[in-house]
Design a protein around this motif. Structure first.
Motif, PDB file in Angstrom:
ATOM      1  N   HIS A  28       5.590  14.989  21.265  1.00 41.62           N
ATOM      2  CA  HIS A  28       4.368  14.179  20.880  1.00 41.62           C
ATOM      3  C   HIS A  28       3.473  15.340  20.415  1.00 41.62           C
ATOM      4  O   HIS A  28       2.449  15.563  21.009  1.00 41.62           O
ATOM      5  N   LEU A  29       3.706  16.093  19.223  1.00 46.04           N
ATOM      6  CA  LEU A  29       3.078  17.221  18.843  1.00 46.04           C
ATOM      7  C   LEU A  29       1.967  16.788  18.143  1.00 46.04           C
ATOM      8  O   LEU A  29       1.813  15.658  17.518  1.00 46.04           O
ATOM      9  N   PRO A  30       0.930  17.653  18.184  1.00 48.90           N
ATOM     10  CA  PRO A  30      -0.354  17.358  17.110  1.00 48.90           C
ATOM     11  C   PRO A  30      -0.092  16.935  15.751  1.00 48.90           C
ATOM     12  O   PRO A  30       0.520  17.470  15.309  1.00 48.90           O
ATOM     13  N   LEU A  31      -0.696  15.953  15.522  1.00 48.41           N
ATOM     14  CA  LEU A  31      -0.583  15.805  13.846  1.00 48.41           C
ATOM     15  C   LEU A  31      -1.363  16.644  12.853  1.00 48.41           C
ATOM     16  O   LEU A  31      -1.065  17.091  11.950  1.00 48.41           O
ATOM     17  N   LYS A  32      -2.280  17.402  13.446  1.00 44.41           N
ATOM     18  CA  LYS A  32      -2.950  18.337  12.711  1.00 44.41           C
ATOM     19  C   LYS A  32      -3.940  19.188  13.899  1.00 44.41           C
ATOM     20  O   LYS A  32      -4.144  18.939  15.199  1.00 44.41           O
ATOM     21  N   TYR A  33      -4.370  19.992  13.417  1.00 41.44           N
ATOM     22  CA  TYR A  33      -5.290  21.149  14.299  1.00 41.44           C
ATOM     23  C   TYR A  33      -6.706  21.054  13.486  1.00 41.44           C
ATOM     24  O   TYR A  33      -6.849  21.454  12.527  1.00 41.44           O
ATOM     25  N   LEU A  34      -7.861  21.232  14.364  1.00 40.56           N
ATOM     26  CA  LEU A  34      -9.169  21.344  14.059  1.00 40.56           C
ATOM     27  C   LEU A  34      -9.732  22.895  14.379  1.00 40.56           C
ATOM     28  O   LEU A  34      -9.396  23.399  15.452  1.00 40.56           O
ATOM     29  N   CYS A 134      -9.204  28.630  20.765  1.00 34.51           N
ATOM     30  CA  CYS A 134      -8.121  28.321  19.936  1.00 34.51           C
ATOM     31  C   CYS A 134      -8.183  26.930  19.008  1.00 34.51           C
ATOM     32  O   CYS A 134      -9.151  26.273  19.461  1.00 34.51           O
ATOM     33  N   LEU A 135      -7.208  26.797  18.248  1.00 35.48           N
ATOM     34  CA  LEU A 135      -7.180  25.384  17.521  1.00 35.48           C
ATOM     35  C   LEU A 135      -7.177  24.303  18.339  1.00 35.48           C
ATOM     36  O   LEU A 135      -6.926  24.409  19.454  1.00 35.48           O
ATOM     37  N   THR A 136      -7.988  23.249  18.084  1.00 35.80           N
ATOM     38  CA  THR A 136      -7.923  21.932  18.616  1.00 35.80           C
ATOM     39  C   THR A 136      -6.905  20.911  18.310  1.00 35.80           C
ATOM     40  O   THR A 136      -6.888  20.591  16.956  1.00 35.80           O
ATOM     41  N   PRO A 137      -6.081  20.646  19.061  1.00 40.38           N
ATOM     42  CA  PRO A 137      -4.964  19.677  18.571  1.00 40.38           C
ATOM     43  C   PRO A 137      -5.467  18.271  18.361  1.00 40.38           C
ATOM     44  O   PRO A 137      -6.332  17.736  19.167  1.00 40.38           O
ATOM     45  N   ARG A 188       4.187  25.120  24.275  1.00 36.95           N
ATOM     46  CA  ARG A 188       2.910  25.749  24.567  1.00 36.95           C
ATOM     47  C   ARG A 188       2.157  25.964  23.462  1.00 36.95           C
ATOM     48  O   ARG A 188       0.732  25.497  23.495  1.00 36.95           O
ATOM     49  N   GLU A 189       2.587  26.846  22.688  1.00 43.96           N
ATOM     50  CA  GLU A 189       1.696  27.240  21.407  1.00 43.96           C
ATOM     51  C   GLU A 189       1.567  26.160  20.697  1.00 43.96           C
ATOM     52  O   GLU A 189       0.449  26.169  19.846  1.00 43.96           O
ATOM     53  N   LEU A 190       2.623  25.290  20.465  1.00 43.80           N
ATOM     54  CA  LEU A 190       2.279  23.913  19.638  1.00 43.80           C
ATOM     55  C   LEU A 190       1.229  23.078  19.989  1.00 43.80           C
ATOM     56  O   LEU A 190       0.385  22.511  19.404  1.00 43.80           O
ATOM     57  N   HIS A 191       1.108  22.794  21.535  1.00 39.88           N
ATOM     58  CA  HIS A 191       0.045  22.117  21.956  1.00 39.88           C
ATOM     59  C   HIS A 191      -1.465  22.819  21.998  1.00 39.88           C
ATOM     60  O   HIS A 191      -2.538  22.272  22.166  1.00 39.88           O
ATOM     61  N   LYS A 197      -5.273  30.795  13.556  1.00 40.51           N
ATOM     62  CA  LYS A 197      -4.449  30.798  12.457  1.00 40.51           C
ATOM     63  C   LYS A 197      -3.184  29.982  12.137  1.00 40.51           C
ATOM     64  O   LYS A 197      -2.377  30.134  13.148  1.00 40.51           O
ATOM     65  N   PRO A 198      -3.418  28.830  11.470  1.00 40.73           N
ATOM     66  CA  PRO A 198      -2.513  27.868  11.435  1.00 40.73           C
ATOM     67  C   PRO A 198      -0.851  28.299  11.308  1.00 40.73           C
ATOM     68  O   PRO A 198       0.202  27.934  11.622  1.00 40.73           O
TER      69      PRO A 198
END
Length: 677
Positions: A28-34, A134-137, A188-191, A197-198
């Motif tokens: 259930h991967l993030p739709l995007k990152y903020l 880091c980026l927010t999922p 782990r890196e995807l979540h 950097k995307p």
């Protein structure tokens, strides 16, 4: 299992998101990152961009007229920004008192004359809260599960994995071979990305795409190899019967028809069942190739089942096959759901006694009561309209005493795009006819607005006066207030009133079999000038003198159907025209469909464009077909990885790697149910 980590209430909510296992949760991967790793200055933000701003509240107003909204203005050292909330609770409005520090993230409204964010993510900063590193999922949610809950569940799962070391790569040697990262690290890196950097996340997503495509290749290529374990009757080629049939035809076979027949005969000569797809554009002559194969199976003492998805298509195949084969003393019968019980009983008895050589029908052929004495070959037309389980059912129902399986030949007038043939059709061999019979001219396609209906009637009048015939196709049989489409009955009445000197007929799927057969034969004989029809004539008899096809409300139909209908004309040597009649308000998708069909006559090009428009799920009807769908990979974009996965799957299957089943269960949880027959 989920119950080892979560409560029943939490599991119930996760299931609403399609999450049934811990691995599903990690997928259930993030739709995007903020990017909330920095604070932007208000003076530096631009309309349309997304930013994180921190400032002091200087103004708060709640209004109820003309509509409810909450306005909050915050300022930093460089300027002011308005935050606007259209849906809010009274408790929210109380949070924003003057002097409070707010950290907000959102898009700057491009339509506003002032700097403004509508419904931004925000938090009240009481003490100096550090920024994320880091980026927010951002995840897809369901009622009762927020972003923090999902992320906490994911972290909990990773903790469990670390304790038990359960999420291992099944094929670590392939990571080295394909320069891919480890599975656990990728997830782990995807979540929880370690980079801001995307693009740094791309290699980890690539790993999951590869693993999913590998599972699909193992599934489909596994079916392909498994087929070789079954026993089938060898079909020995008989030249005399073949020549007798070919010489009786009113046309000459093309080189590609002969090549495809040779490929089929090569398969039929093996001791394991053929599993081949015969694909070719509309009018390319697939049916005659299949008939030549059927003749050889019958000559070798076997029976043939010929299945089509609709009754009228099955009827039309029956008429054609009956006319071709009866002179050769081959018995051909028809079976469908609408046939009376006594008639069905007679067919069942004659079939099991071996007194029917070729049975043509619909889904009725896969009923338990249908038993062949010695089924040697079954042919399925428009195979994408049948599910995997339906295709396997006829095979399992009709094993001979020697436990022989029937050979399988499927046909499709919807050419399979290359990426689909590598993926969802990887369990079969493919033969292709991509040339039309000689002497046929390309069909001209024209787009005409509904506002020019009278002009079109004049064109048809002139066309018929020159001795030509016309199809006029309407998409609905009965009135529909929702779609507001012209119905076939209304069109028939209107055309009958206008064309006083022409003979007009009406045909649709609700008519009796005998009625439809008579109408089509009368039209073929040239006694009817205009045939008003529903899409029942999408596939059917050849009428060389029918040189114009009118498709009403063409914008409502799919590309494949439009191309099929267009292929009803152009069957002779005369120039033919297809007119796409469209309504006033067109969606962007409808415009794209009409543009593609107007610009292209090549069915392979059209199918490629159709795949881009709809994606494989809708193109194939995966929910109906029983095929596993892709969760992460996109075969249109990931064809390079698809080629690698196909090669690696062949290696794993050849070496009979121990972890193939585990990999399949991880990615295709119901694969055993799909192949249980």
């Amino acid at each position: 299992m989920l119950d080892s980590l979560f409560t029943e209430n939490q599991i119930s909510k996760l299931r609403k998101l399609g999450i049934k296992s811990l691995f599903d949760l990690l997928l259930h991967l993030p739709l995007k990152y903020l990017d909330k790793t920095q604070i932007d200055l208000i003076q530096d933000i631009s309309p349309g961009g997304s930013y994180q701003i921190q400032g002091k509240v200087t103004y708060v107003k709640t209004a109820y007229q003309p509509r409810k909204n909450l306005t909050v203005v915050i300022e930093d050292a460089t300027g002011s920004l308005q935050l606007r909330f259209l849906n809010f609770y009274s408790s929210q409005s109380r949070q924003f008192s003057e002097g409070v520090i707010v950290r907000a993230y959102g898009e700057v409204n491009p339509k506003s004359l002032i700097k403004e964010m509508i419904h931004p993510d925000y938090e009240i900063i009481v003490t100096d809260k550090p920024l994320p590193k880091c980026l927010t999922p951002i995840y897809a949610l369901t009622r009762g599960l927020g972003q923090k809950s999902i992320l906490n569940f994911v972290k909990k799962t990773f903790d469990q994995i670390a304790k038990k070391d359960t999420l291992l790569d099944h094929f670590p040697e392939l990571n080295i071979k394909r320069n891919l990262p480890d599975l656990t690290k990728s997830l782990r890196e995807l979540h929880m990305p370690s980079s801001t950097k995307p693009e740094d996340i791309d290699p980890y997503r690539k790993k999951l795409i590869y693993d999913e495509l590998l599972a699909h290749q193992l599934f489909f290529r596994g079916l392909y190899h498994q087929q070789k374990n079954y026993i089938a009757k060898k079909i020995i080629f008989d030249r005399s019967l073949h020549d007798a049939f070919v010489s009786s035809l009113e046309f000459t076979l093309t080189g590609q028809q002969e090549n495809c027949f040779n490929e089929i005969m090569s398969d039929l000569g093996c001791s394991f069942p053929m599993n081949r797809l015969l694909q070719g554009d509309v009018g390319s002559g697939k049916t005659v190739v299949a008939t030549m194969a059927a003749l050889q199976a019958i000559k070798n003492g076997g029976q043939v089942g010929f299945m089509a998805p609709t009754e009228i298509l099955a009827e039309q195949h029956y008429i054609k096959l009956r006319d071709w084969l009866n002179p050769l003393n081959i018995s051909v019968e028809f079976l469908s759901g609408s046939i009376s019980a006594p008639e069905k009983k007679i067919i069942y008895e004659r079939l099991v006694e071996g007194r029917i050589d070729l049975l043509v029908g619909t889904h009725a052929l896969i009923q338990d009561k249908v038993r062949f004495k010695s089924l040697a070959l079954y042919i399925i037309d428009e195979q994408h309209r049948f599910g995997v389980e339906q295709r396997l059912q006829i095979r399992s129902n009709n094993k001979t005493r020697a436990h022989e399986e029937a050979h399988q030949l499927m046909m499709s007038a919807t050419p399979i795009p290359r990426t689909l043939s590598m993926s969802y059709f990887a369990d079969m061999d493919i033969s292709t006819i991509n040339e039309l019979p000689p002497g046929r001219q390309p069909i001209k396609t024209k787009l005409i607005s509904d506002s020019r209906r009278n002009d079109l009637l004049t064109i048809i009048q002139k066309h018929c006066n020159e001795g030509n015939q016309v199809y006029w196709v309407c998409p609905l049989i009965e009135e529909s207030e929702v779609l507001q489409l012209e119905t076939v009955e209304n069109t028939f009445q209107q055309l009958s009133s206008f064309f006083k000197s022409q003979t007009i007929a009406l045909i649709h799927g609700k008519m009796k079999q005998s009625e439809k057969e008579t109408i089509m034969q009368t039209f073929k004989a040239g006694h009817t000038q205009i045939l008003v029809a529903t899409t029942v004539i999408e596939v059917g008899v050849d009428v060389p003198n029918a040189t114009m096809m009118i498709i009403e409300n063409a914008e409502r139909m799919g590309l494949s159907q439009l191309h099929q209908l267009r292929g009803r004309v152009g069957r002779g040597s005369k120039q033919s025209t297809c007119i796409l009649f469209y309504g006033k308000k067109l969606t962007d998708t409808a415009k794209d469909r009409l543009r593609i069909i107007y610009e292209n006559t090549d069915g392979f090009k059209i199918s490629e464009e159709d795949l881009k428009l709809r994606g494989p799920g809708e193109f194939l009807g995966l929910k109906q077909s029983g095929l596993p769908s892709l969760k992460i990979a996109n075969i249109n974009k990931d064809d390079d990885l698809l080629a690698l996965a196909k090669s690696d799957a062949e290696y794993l299957l050849t070496t009979k790697h121990n972890d193939i089943q585990s990999h399949l269960q991880r990615w295709i949880s119901d694969y055993q149910e799909i192949t249980r027959t």
